[in-house]
Design a protein around this motif. Sequence first.
Motif, PDB file in Angstrom:
ATOM      1  N   GLY A 101       0.903  -1.327  -0.253  1.00  0.00           N
ATOM      2  CA  GLY A 101       0.002  -0.058   0.017  1.00  0.00           C
ATOM      3  C   GLY A 101       0.841   1.367  -0.035  1.00  0.00           C
ATOM      4  O   GLY A 101       2.101   1.364  -0.210  1.00  0.00           O
ATOM      5  N   PRO A 102      -0.048   2.417   0.156  1.00  0.00           N
ATOM      6  CA  PRO A 102      -1.193   2.288   0.297  1.00  0.00           C
ATOM      7  C   PRO A 102      -2.021   2.063  -1.190  1.00  0.00           C
ATOM      8  O   PRO A 102      -1.397   2.249  -2.137  1.00  0.00           O
ATOM      9  CB  PRO A 102      -1.585   3.909   0.586  1.00  0.00           C
ATOM     10  N   VAL A 103      -3.456   2.095  -1.059  1.00  0.00           N
ATOM     11  CA  VAL A 103      -4.176   1.966  -2.264  1.00  0.00           C
ATOM     12  C   VAL A 103      -4.287   3.296  -3.067  1.00  0.00           C
ATOM     13  O   VAL A 103      -4.510   4.231  -2.317  1.00  0.00           O
ATOM     14  CB  VAL A 103      -5.854   1.616  -1.968  1.00  0.00           C
ATOM     15  N   THR A 104      -3.914   3.202  -4.462  1.00  0.00           N
ATOM     16  CA  THR A 104      -3.781   4.601  -5.072  1.00  0.00           C
ATOM     17  C   THR A 104      -4.855   4.596  -6.087  1.00  0.00           C
ATOM     18  O   THR A 104      -4.991   5.914  -6.670  1.00  0.00           O
ATOM     19  CB  THR A 104      -2.454   4.391  -5.720  1.00  0.00           C
ATOM     20  N   SER A 105      -5.757   3.814  -6.466  1.00  0.00           N
ATOM     21  CA  SER A 105      -6.908   3.899  -7.125  1.00  0.00           C
ATOM     22  C   SER A 105      -7.933   2.747  -7.044  1.00  0.00           C
ATOM     23  O   SER A 105      -7.377   1.383  -6.612  1.00  0.00           O
ATOM     24  CB  SER A 105      -6.405   3.901  -8.670  1.00  0.00           C
TER      25      SER A 105
ATOM     26  N   GLY B 292      -5.752  -0.301  -7.668  1.00  0.00           N
ATOM     27  CA  GLY B 292      -4.451  -0.070  -7.994  1.00  0.00           C
ATOM     28  C   GLY B 292      -3.678   0.249  -6.726  1.00  0.00           C
ATOM     29  O   GLY B 292      -4.319   0.929  -5.632  1.00  0.00           O
ATOM     30  N   LEU B 293      -2.372  -0.513  -6.835  1.00  0.00           N
ATOM     31  CA  LEU B 293      -1.561  -0.312  -5.392  1.00  0.00           C
ATOM     32  C   LEU B 293      -0.461   0.587  -5.495  1.00  0.00           C
ATOM     33  O   LEU B 293       0.296   0.724  -6.845  1.00  0.00           O
ATOM     34  CB  LEU B 293      -1.142  -1.540  -5.011  1.00  0.00           C
ATOM     35  N   ASN B 294       0.386   0.830  -4.518  1.00  0.00           N
ATOM     36  CA  ASN B 294       1.640   1.826  -4.504  1.00  0.00           C
ATOM     37  C   ASN B 294       2.632   0.980  -5.116  1.00  0.00           C
ATOM     38  O   ASN B 294       3.692   1.508  -5.583  1.00  0.00           O
ATOM     39  CB  ASN B 294       1.816   2.224  -3.238  1.00  0.00           C
TER      40      ASN B 294
ATOM     41  N   ARG C 129       3.749   3.165  -9.059  1.00  0.00           N
ATOM     42  CA  ARG C 129       2.289   2.897  -8.589  1.00  0.00           C
ATOM     43  C   ARG C 129       1.387   3.407  -9.448  1.00  0.00           C
ATOM     44  O   ARG C 129       1.689   3.945 -10.384  1.00  0.00           O
ATOM     45  CB  ARG C 129       2.040   4.107  -7.302  1.00  0.00           C
ATOM     46  N   VAL C 130       0.281   2.721  -9.607  1.00  0.00           N
ATOM     47  CA  VAL C 130      -0.883   2.803 -10.463  1.00  0.00           C
ATOM     48  C   VAL C 130      -1.887   3.635  -9.976  1.00  0.00           C
ATOM     49  O   VAL C 130      -2.781   3.327  -9.095  1.00  0.00           O
ATOM     50  CB  VAL C 130      -1.482   1.558 -10.837  1.00  0.00           C
ATOM     51  N   GLY C 131      -2.061   4.933 -10.340  1.00  0.00           N
ATOM     52  CA  GLY C 131      -2.866   5.933  -9.775  1.00  0.00           C
ATOM     53  C   GLY C 131      -4.137   6.212 -10.698  1.00  0.00           C
ATOM     54  O   GLY C 131      -5.043   7.015 -10.188  1.00  0.00           O
ATOM     55  N   SER C 132      -4.237   5.429 -11.733  1.00  0.00           N
ATOM     56  CA  SER C 132      -5.427   5.536 -12.618  1.00  0.00           C
ATOM     57  C   SER C 132      -6.025   4.216 -13.298  1.00  0.00           C
ATOM     58  O   SER C 132      -4.938   3.546 -13.837  1.00  0.00           O
ATOM     59  CB  SER C 132      -5.587   6.750 -13.608  1.00  0.00           C
TER      60      SER C 132
ATOM     61  N   GLY D 166      -3.082   3.172 -15.683  1.00  0.00           N
ATOM     62  CA  GLY D 166      -2.166   4.360 -16.039  1.00  0.00           C
ATOM     63  C   GLY D 166      -1.219   4.481 -14.654  1.00  0.00           C
ATOM     64  O   GLY D 166      -1.471   4.437 -13.550  1.00  0.00           O
ATOM     65  N   GLY D 167       0.348   4.447 -14.875  1.00  0.00           N
ATOM     66  CA  GLY D 167       1.070   4.517 -13.995  1.00  0.00           C
ATOM     67  C   GLY D 167       2.081   5.744 -13.813  1.00  0.00           C
ATOM     68  O   GLY D 167       2.012   6.596 -14.517  1.00  0.00           O
TER      69      GLY D 167
END
Length: 453
Positions: free
Chosen positions: A179-183, A196-198, A223-226, A237-238
């Motif tokens: 983590g944290p959870v990013t999306s 998506g995770l960090n 991380r995957v933010g989208s 999207g990373g």
Amino acid sequence: MDSGWWRPFSKTDSRVPFQERFLHQKNSSQDQDNLDRFVPNRSAMDFGYAHYMLTEGTKGKENPEVITPYQKKLAEAVNINDGTRILAFKNKPPTPVELVPREILSPPPQSKLSKPKRCIPQTSERTLDAPDILDDFYLNLLDWGSDNVLSIALENTVYLWNASDSSTSELVTVDEEYGPVTSVNWAQDGRHLAIGLNNSHVQIWDTSASKQLRTLKGGHRTRVGSLAWNSHILTTGGMDGKIVNNDVRVRSHIVETYRGHNQEVCGLKWSSSGHQLASGGNDNVVHIWDRSVVSSNSPTNWLHRFEEHTAAVKALAWCPFQGNLLASGGGGGDHCIKLWNTHTGARLNSFDTGSQVCSLLWNKNERELLSSHGFTKNQLTLWKYPSMVKMAELNGHTSRVLYMTQSPDGCTVASAAADETLRFWNVFGNPATAGKAAPKAYSEPFAKFNRIR
């Protein structure tokens, strides 16, 4: 109007200019040279008879028919010898007949046919705590699925709130090393959720069974933010600038990789047709990708590249009533919402909102666009399309409104901000008239946390 000469008109004032103008014309030298006028001779007038007629001669007679010497002279001058009276009072002219009825020329207003003005509540219906929600502009931590379940990521934990029965559940808490959870993002079926995770991984969950189906690895380095679903394709999207299409049905899930951004991809949205993908990045660029054009052999062959924003572009929204219309919003150094025709690549409009644009949503029932903002007001703003006139400004959050999503019926909007609150707004209509997918009687989705707001 110049106050030096203007004054209100009275009845006397309204007549004076015309009288003065008439007397001036009567005494002018031009009129004295006009020989066509009849100028009576005073010696030809019988003043005694005239006095008698004024005082005694007309008693008991409403319209005397006596011909005076003056009238006789006047008649001879104009060649009237048959005794016809001149300068005599006549009856009033007849009232003109209306050829076209007045009600046709001026029909009554059709007030009953006009659409009643919609009342837009200026305050949120409910405010809930969202402790530990990340204050990160580039992440996407809130989504409302088609099965009327809201998902929100609070640091390492993803919570689900079912708006149909007001139940709340904790779906997953990831380990600190992941983590944290990013999306978070719901698939179109409203059942499967992507997380998506960090650490660059992406988890796929069956929420009805509370079961993790698989973990997608290898698409990104950071991380995957989208995230954005398109049927069985999950697009990610990373921070590495890559966009990856993952076919979740097969073991080798990476089917396409798009390379166009040189910084983090913070916005991803598929069009309703599933043919075009919009991506926004921290490099201030918006790309339009078409699956029929882009392939693994040409990963940089985007359809359009828009470089007019001057800050990161996270806010993206496809118009529900015009498939080729895309709205994009720029971050703190830009403040602009831009509208694009994604078929031609033309920019249709651009206007400065005055503050950071964090997210965008179209009204599904009206031609309206909702934006959420950061400094200085941290507000939601409703715009009328296509005039882009401001219709309402919704205040309540005390920090930038980073995340925004809407209910399946399109009426209720949920917003989450860095002030650690989640607010529900009835900004797009009344669920009672548009369907009852999201009831107004909300329960606490995070009951285990103290509610202080």
